[in-house]
Scaffold this motif. Structure first.
Motif, mmCIF file in Angstrom:
data_model
loop_
_atom_site.group_PDB
_atom_site.id
_atom_site.type_symbol
_atom_site.label_atom_id
_atom_site.label_comp_id
_atom_site.label_asym_id
_atom_site.label_seq_id
_atom_site.Cartn_x
_atom_site.Cartn_y
_atom_site.Cartn_z
ATOM 1 N N PHE A 253 0.778 -1.231 -0.155
ATOM 2 C CA PHE A 253 -0.132 0.168 0.028
ATOM 3 C C PHE A 253 1.103 1.099 0.041
ATOM 4 O O PHE A 253 0.240 2.343 -0.573
ATOM 5 C CB PHE A 253 -0.980 -0.006 1.536
ATOM 6 N N ALA A 254 1.807 1.375 0.638
ATOM 7 C CA ALA A 254 2.603 2.242 0.861
ATOM 8 C C ALA A 254 2.704 2.872 -0.524
ATOM 9 O O ALA A 254 3.468 2.346 -1.326
ATOM 10 C CB ALA A 254 3.881 2.180 1.021
ATOM 11 N N GLY A 255 3.113 4.724 -0.629
ATOM 12 C CA GLY A 255 3.061 4.678 -1.913
ATOM 13 C C GLY A 255 1.701 5.293 -3.214
ATOM 14 O O GLY A 255 2.072 5.467 -4.124
ATOM 15 N N ARG A 256 1.150 3.992 -2.885
ATOM 16 C CA ARG A 256 0.017 3.717 -3.317
ATOM 17 C C ARG A 256 -1.378 5.779 -3.021
ATOM 18 O O ARG A 256 -1.615 6.171 -2.061
ATOM 19 C CB ARG A 256 -1.046 2.870 -3.153
ATOM 20 N N PRO A 257 -1.901 6.136 -4.087
ATOM 21 C CA PRO A 257 -3.017 7.243 -3.494
ATOM 22 C C PRO A 257 -3.823 6.984 -2.840
ATOM 23 O O PRO A 257 -3.673 5.807 -1.747
ATOM 24 C CB PRO A 257 -3.242 7.345 -5.159
ATOM 25 N N GLU A 258 -4.097 7.715 -1.657
ATOM 26 C CA GLU A 258 -4.911 7.257 -0.397
ATOM 27 C C GLU A 258 -6.103 6.970 -0.591
ATOM 28 O O GLU A 258 -6.499 6.728 0.443
ATOM 29 C CB GLU A 258 -5.031 8.690 0.363
ATOM 30 N N ARG A 259 -6.538 6.650 -2.064
ATOM 31 C CA ARG A 259 -7.569 5.910 -2.272
ATOM 32 C C ARG A 259 -7.970 4.133 -1.769
ATOM 33 O O ARG A 259 -8.797 4.299 -1.602
ATOM 34 C CB ARG A 259 -7.506 5.369 -3.791
ATOM 35 N N VAL A 260 -6.894 3.859 -1.706
ATOM 36 C CA VAL A 260 -6.992 2.720 -1.053
ATOM 37 C C VAL A 260 -7.557 1.942 0.565
ATOM 38 O O VAL A 260 -6.792 3.547 1.356
ATOM 39 C CB VAL A 260 -4.960 2.272 -0.784
ATOM 40 N N LEU A 261 -8.368 1.704 0.152
ATOM 41 C CA LEU A 261 -9.129 1.405 1.812
ATOM 42 C C LEU A 261 -9.083 -0.269 2.539
ATOM 43 O O LEU A 261 -9.028 -1.145 1.762
ATOM 44 C CB LEU A 261 -10.513 1.506 1.350
ATOM 45 N N THR A 262 -8.107 0.032 3.264
ATOM 46 C CA THR A 262 -8.171 -1.678 4.404
ATOM 47 C C THR A 262 -9.020 -2.352 5.752
ATOM 48 O O THR A 262 -8.561 -0.907 6.168
ATOM 49 C CB THR A 262 -6.754 -1.715 4.436
ATOM 50 N N VAL A 263 -9.482 -2.429 5.522
ATOM 51 C CA VAL A 263 -10.008 -2.733 6.397
ATOM 52 C C VAL A 263 -9.607 -4.651 7.292
ATOM 53 O O VAL A 263 -10.002 -5.658 5.955
ATOM 54 C CB VAL A 263 -11.806 -3.235 6.516
ATOM 55 N N GLY A 264 -9.734 -5.300 8.198
ATOM 56 C CA GLY A 264 -9.511 -6.295 8.417
ATOM 57 C C GLY A 264 -10.499 -6.471 9.229
ATOM 58 O O GLY A 264 -11.016 -6.890 10.284
ATOM 59 N N GLU A 265 -10.658 -8.150 8.858
ATOM 60 C CA GLU A 265 -11.904 -8.661 10.098
ATOM 61 C C GLU A 265 -11.361 -9.358 10.829
ATOM 62 O O GLU A 265 -10.436 -10.581 10.185
ATOM 63 C CB GLU A 265 -12.563 -9.328 8.844
ATOM 64 N N MET A 266 -11.561 -9.309 11.760
ATOM 65 C CA MET A 266 -10.683 -9.596 12.929
ATOM 66 C C MET A 266 -11.545 -10.693 13.951
ATOM 67 O O MET A 266 -11.884 -9.700 15.234
ATOM 68 C CB MET A 266 -10.001 -8.469 13.572
ATOM 69 N N PRO A 267 -11.645 -11.493 14.330
ATOM 70 C CA PRO A 267 -12.608 -12.422 15.733
ATOM 71 C C PRO A 267 -11.760 -12.757 16.719
ATOM 72 O O PRO A 267 -11.000 -12.611 16.302
ATOM 73 C CB PRO A 267 -12.517 -13.687 14.208
ATOM 74 N N GLY A 268 -12.370 -11.880 17.393
ATOM 75 C CA GLY A 268 -11.741 -12.571 18.700
ATOM 76 C C GLY A 268 -10.894 -10.883 18.994
ATOM 77 O O GLY A 268 -10.353 -10.723 20.300
#
Ligand code: TEU
Length: 563
Positions: A253-268
């Motif tokens: 992701f680094a260096g990519r335009p800020e367009r990128v969305l990252t959401v982590g599904e995290m049980p627990g």
């Protein structure tokens, strides 16, 4: 763009479960062409991002969360050309598209696993968790440890070729990748960059907090009176998870335009964990899906259904609001493809209160601080489905639970009741577009029966009715786009001990929003500090406003006061 103005803080995400959204070729399964044809429904709603559940090639053992090729599209859903057309159309409409990334495990039919299982000398043997069995008191080979699977049974499968076992936290057709191996991580990162280069705007990362395991793989403590141990202390947010996510961010992701969305599904995941995962300074993920509030009505297992206490819900969501107030960011959701329909779960899906309670639940969620997620059909107030018997149930998690619970002596009728209330199929019945026999979802035979109530609960009726759940979601989304206090405001819970009323404020630069919601079918008096109402105007409700200080059945009301 400075992170505190990150675009996704004022965005709303809509989850599409492709196999149940819209079928364009009449085979009874939703596909990319169907999504393309229905994009303007999402534009009308005002959502900013589409999260696409998996459409990669897959044996469909877990409805696509068992991937056999990370860089193609399953013919069931279409082709890469269809995918490119969809991405272009989404971008033309000013929206973004986020893919589901399932890299804790691959399908056992993935070429990586096929190679890995050829033998202990395979070049990809250490791409997965292979271990010799142990020998029990009777001299029989047993799994390397006592971990149970999320889908019932052991988390290990014996491979007859080598006599070793491989780890699968989910189904035996979902083999866990060994992220200790840098080759695995680099192969995942290369694949992620390939999709970003193709125009994808980010990822929802499936159970990403499970990818780091304690390499010793120790036994877990017995739980639920069954034969398996709870391995979660050794794989939930494991020893190298932050290292891995920081590395992923640097490599992908680094260096990519800020367009990128990252959401982590995290049980627990806990609030403390999430502060670390979503702290922008740590550059791991933008937000996480946590599971506390969707576990409040579950007992020994998720299918052991208990009533949810409103005070517990307020305490849980309030804890997450407070915990991420000064660092990090919340996702906000009631529904997804794994959860039963919230209007049947936390609302009242009877004819008298379904619409009003669906709007109330939407209001409460969307007025919190965080990024709201709308799951397909939630904007229509779609309900759980009337599954008559276990034969109507498709989902591997539910079917496995039924088989194991009944084999362990539980009453089949009681087990079925748990599946009906909490089963994932409730979220997976076809999207209800209109009142026609196939609900406008398909001209063929749907892979899962359409909910019979589609004749009255459907998009065509909802869009035509200004008082519908759909238009209420549209107004909530518009409010998020136009009211800075909703995006940036602080959060203060009111009436924490009240079992009927959910009340809170949001405050930002002289603007105060006050949210009042009656979670019961009876009118209720609300004891709100008078100064909060002085000079405040009601700006959004889910029906005619009751008098100040009193809320009708399932009434939600939002006030705004500008100092
Ligand atoms: O879900 C992970 C997960 O924790 C849920 O499966 C949970 O165990 C239960 O279903 C909800 O209470 C993700 C995906 O969302 C799910 O669809 C997949 O089955 C699973 O991972 C394995 O990929």
């Amino acid at each position: 763009m400075p992170i505190d103005d990150a675009w996704w803080k004022s965005a709303v995400v809509y989850q599409v479960y492709p196999r149940s959204f819209a079928d364009s070729d009449g085979d009874g399964v939703g596909d990319l062409g169907g999504i393309l044809a229905r994009l303007d429904h999402l534009v009308g709603l005002g959502v900013d991002v589409i999260w696409l559940s998996p459409v990669y090639p897959s044996p469909q053992d877990d409805n696509g969360y068992d991937i056999s090729d990370y860089q193609d599209i399953d013919p069931l859903f279409g082709s890469l050309a269809d995918f490119d057309r969809l991405v272009a159309a989404v971008h033309e409409r000013g929206m973004r598209l986020v893919m589901d990334l399932v890299v804790n495990h691959t399908s056992d039919e993935h070429p990586w696993f096929r190679e890995s299982r050829t033998g202990t000398d395979s070049a990809k043997r250490d791409w997965y968790w292979w271990r010799p069995g142990r020998v029990d008191a009777d001299g029989a080979s047993v799994p390397p440890n006592n971990w149970g699977s999320f889908f019932s049974g052991s988390a290990w499968a014996l491979d007859p070729v080598s006599g070793e076992y491989y780890l699968h936290l989910f189904s035996p057709k979902q083999a866990d990748l060994d992220w200790e191996n840098g080759e695995v991580r680099q192969a995942v990162y290369a694949m992620m960059r390939w999709w970003l280069d193709r125009g994808v705007d980010g990822f929802r990362m499936d159970v990403i907090n499970l990818v780091s395991k304690d390499p010793a793989l120790p036994d877990g403590l017995p739980y639920g009176g069954g034969p398996y141990g709870d391995g979660s202390p050794y794989y939930l947010c494991g020893p190298r998870i932050h290292e891995y996510l920081a590395e992923m961010h640097r490599e992908v992701f680094a260096g990519r335009p800020e367009r990128v969305l990252t959401v982590g599904e995290m049980p627990g995941v806990t609030v403390a964990d999430a502060r670390l995962f979503t702290d922008p300074a740590r550059a791991e993920v933008d937000m996480v899906f946590q599971f506390e509030h969707v576990g409040l009505d579950q007992g020994r297992t998720k299918f052991d259904v208990r009533p949810m206490r409103l005070t517990d819900l307020k305490a849980s969501l309030g804890r997450w609001q407070t915990g991420l107030a000064d660092v990090g960011w919340n996702s906000l959701y009631w529904n997804n493809h794994d959860q039963p329909r919230v209007v049947s779960r936390f609302g009242d899906d009877g004819p008298e209160h379904r619409v009003r309670s669906a709007k109330l639940l939407a209001t409460v969620l969307h007025l919190h601080r965080g990024t709201p997620y709308v799951y397909q059909g939630e904007e229509l107030g779609m309900t759980n489905a009337p599954f008559a018997s276990v034969r109507d149930i498709d989902d591997i998690e539910a079917r496995n639970h039924y088989a194991h619970a009944v084999a362990a002596g539980e009453d089949p009728a009681e087990v079925l009741a748990g599946l009906r209330a909490m089963g994932r199929d409730n979220a997976r019945t076809p999207m209800q577009w209109d009142a026609s026999p196939g609900a406008g979802f398909t001209t063929g035979t749907p892979w899962l029966p359409v909910n019979p109530n589609h004749t009255t609960i459907n998009a065509a009726a909802a869009v035509a009715d200004p008082d519908s759940v759909y238009h209420h979601y549209r107004r909530l989304i518009a409010l998020r786009h136009n009211e800075p206090a909703l995006v940036h405001g602080d959060f203060t819970m009111l009436l924490p001990d009240d079992e009927r009323v959910y009340a809170f404020t949001r405050h930002y630069r002289g603007t105060t929003l006050l949210v009042l919601a009656n979670f019961t079918s009876e009118p209720v008096d609300v004891d709100v500090p008078k100064d909060l109402l002085d000079g405040a105007e009601p700006i959004l409700g889910n029906g005619p406003y009751g008098e100040p200080g009193r809320l009708g059945p399932w009434e939600a009301r939002v006030y705004r006061r500008v100092e």
